[in-house]
Design a protein around this motif. Structure first.
Motif, mmCIF file in Angstrom:
data_model
loop_
_atom_site.group_PDB
_atom_site.id
_atom_site.type_symbol
_atom_site.label_atom_id
_atom_site.label_comp_id
_atom_site.label_asym_id
_atom_site.label_seq_id
_atom_site.Cartn_x
_atom_site.Cartn_y
_atom_site.Cartn_z
ATOM 1 N N LEU A 161 0.834 -1.206 0.000
ATOM 2 C CA LEU A 161 0.000 0.000 0.000
ATOM 3 C C LEU A 161 0.866 1.252 0.000
ATOM 4 C CD1 LEU A 161 -2.773 1.290 -0.004
ATOM 5 C CD2 LEU A 161 -2.855 0.968 2.490
ATOM 6 N N ALA A 162 1.958 1.246 0.747
ATOM 7 C CA ALA A 162 2.862 2.403 0.765
ATOM 8 C C ALA A 162 3.391 2.693 -0.635
ATOM 9 C CB ALA A 162 4.002 2.162 1.742
ATOM 10 N N ALA A 163 3.771 1.647 -1.354
ATOM 11 C CA ALA A 163 4.274 1.830 -2.724
ATOM 12 C C ALA A 163 3.171 2.346 -3.639
ATOM 13 C CB ALA A 163 4.839 0.511 -3.257
ATOM 14 N N ARG A 164 1.972 1.817 -3.490
ATOM 15 C CA ARG A 164 0.858 2.231 -4.353
ATOM 16 C C ARG A 164 0.481 3.698 -4.129
ATOM 17 N NH1 ARG A 164 -4.096 -1.423 -3.953
ATOM 18 N NH2 ARG A 164 -4.712 -0.168 -5.742
ATOM 19 N N HIS B 38 9.912 5.380 1.085
ATOM 20 C CA HIS B 38 9.111 6.023 0.033
ATOM 21 C C HIS B 38 9.326 7.533 0.116
ATOM 22 C CE1 HIS B 38 7.252 2.231 -0.984
ATOM 23 N NE2 HIS B 38 7.268 1.987 0.300
ATOM 24 N N PRO B 39 10.479 7.986 -0.377
ATOM 25 C CA PRO B 39 10.889 9.377 -0.177
ATOM 26 C C PRO B 39 10.044 10.416 -0.903
ATOM 27 C CG PRO B 39 12.390 8.274 -1.689
ATOM 28 C CD PRO B 39 11.458 7.222 -1.155
ATOM 29 N N HIS B 40 9.199 10.005 -1.837
ATOM 30 C CA HIS B 40 8.372 10.993 -2.532
ATOM 31 C C HIS B 40 7.143 11.393 -1.730
ATOM 32 C CE1 HIS B 40 10.762 9.276 -5.885
ATOM 33 N NE2 HIS B 40 10.901 10.558 -6.125
ATOM 34 N N VAL B 41 6.903 10.700 -0.624
ATOM 35 C CA VAL B 41 5.808 11.060 0.277
ATOM 36 C C VAL B 41 6.433 11.635 1.545
ATOM 37 C CG1 VAL B 41 3.807 10.256 1.586
ATOM 38 C CG2 VAL B 41 4.379 9.168 -0.605
ATOM 39 N N ARG B 42 6.122 12.874 1.811
ATOM 40 C CA ARG B 42 6.615 13.497 3.050
ATOM 41 C C ARG B 42 5.809 12.897 4.199
ATOM 42 N NH1 ARG B 42 5.716 19.573 4.981
ATOM 43 N NH2 ARG B 42 7.191 19.575 6.694
ATOM 44 N N LEU C 276 0.556 10.651 -3.669
ATOM 45 C CA LEU C 276 0.332 11.217 -2.333
ATOM 46 C C LEU C 276 1.528 12.091 -1.967
ATOM 47 C CD1 LEU C 276 -1.723 11.092 0.073
ATOM 48 C CD2 LEU C 276 -0.124 9.483 1.137
ATOM 49 N N ALA C 277 1.268 13.305 -1.515
ATOM 50 C CA ALA C 277 2.344 14.244 -1.190
ATOM 51 C C ALA C 277 2.788 14.121 0.265
ATOM 52 C CB ALA C 277 1.900 15.674 -1.471
ATOM 53 N N GLU C 278 1.834 13.977 1.184
ATOM 54 C CA GLU C 278 2.150 13.916 2.613
ATOM 55 C C GLU C 278 1.250 12.900 3.290
ATOM 56 O OE1 GLU C 278 3.505 18.521 3.526
ATOM 57 O OE2 GLU C 278 1.490 17.891 4.083
#
Length: 168
Positions: free
Chosen positions: A106-109, A153-157, A115-117
């Protein structure tokens, strides 16, 4: 002058910069500070209905911040699709979670969906404090695992969401 009269007289100076929607009234934790878990959820909007709402919101407010809350938003199986649709409309999509349902998949999806944050609730630095407030043993470990998981998942703050009060 009562509040209704005062609100009637004052108009917002501009469109909102943030919008918050409650995607569900379902929750997987019986938190002491919230009664939503006691309510019998009514009919929820389906994926297409929510996407229609987001379309209308985007045409009205433009590309603003859009926060998904609940209940527990991750209880919706279509959560990544809702994130993707809203992000595709230009919204900066954020969400709250208690972390109980966040898996690696789910985190990857949700990262891929845009998702930004992600605000992960943590109500204390000790397991007993957090678990007493969240009403379930093991909820501290799940929240910590969710925080660890999102580091990959560095693209999600990822933000720790804490309300400081006398109980924690």
């Amino acid at each position: 002058m009562n509040l209704a009269e005062r609100l009637h007289w004052s108009r917002a100076p501009a469109l909102p910069r943030q919008l918050h929607v409650s995607l569900t009234e379902r929750c997987c934790l019986p938190c002491t500070m919230c009664d939503i878990w006691k309510a019998k959820p009514g009919r929820e909007l389906d994926t297409g209905e929510w996407c229609g709402v987001f379309d209308q919101m985007a045409s009205w407010a433009g590309a603003v911040d859009l926060n998904f809350s609940g209940g527990e938003p991750l209880m919706r199986g279509d959560f990544p699709e809702l994130v993707g649709h809203a992000a595709g409309l230009g919204f900066t999509v954020t969400s709250n979670t208690n972390g109980m349902l966040l898996t690696d998949e789910l985190a990857a999806r949700i990262e891929d969906a845009g998702l930004a944050e992600l605000f992960i609730a943590l109500d204390g630095i000790r397991p007993g404090t957090h678990e007493r407030l969240r009403g379930r043993k093991g909820s501290f470990e799940k929240a910590m695992a969710a925080l660890d998981r999102m580091e990959r998942h560095p693209h999600v703050r990822t933000i720790v969401a804490t309300v400081v009060h006398r109980h924690n």
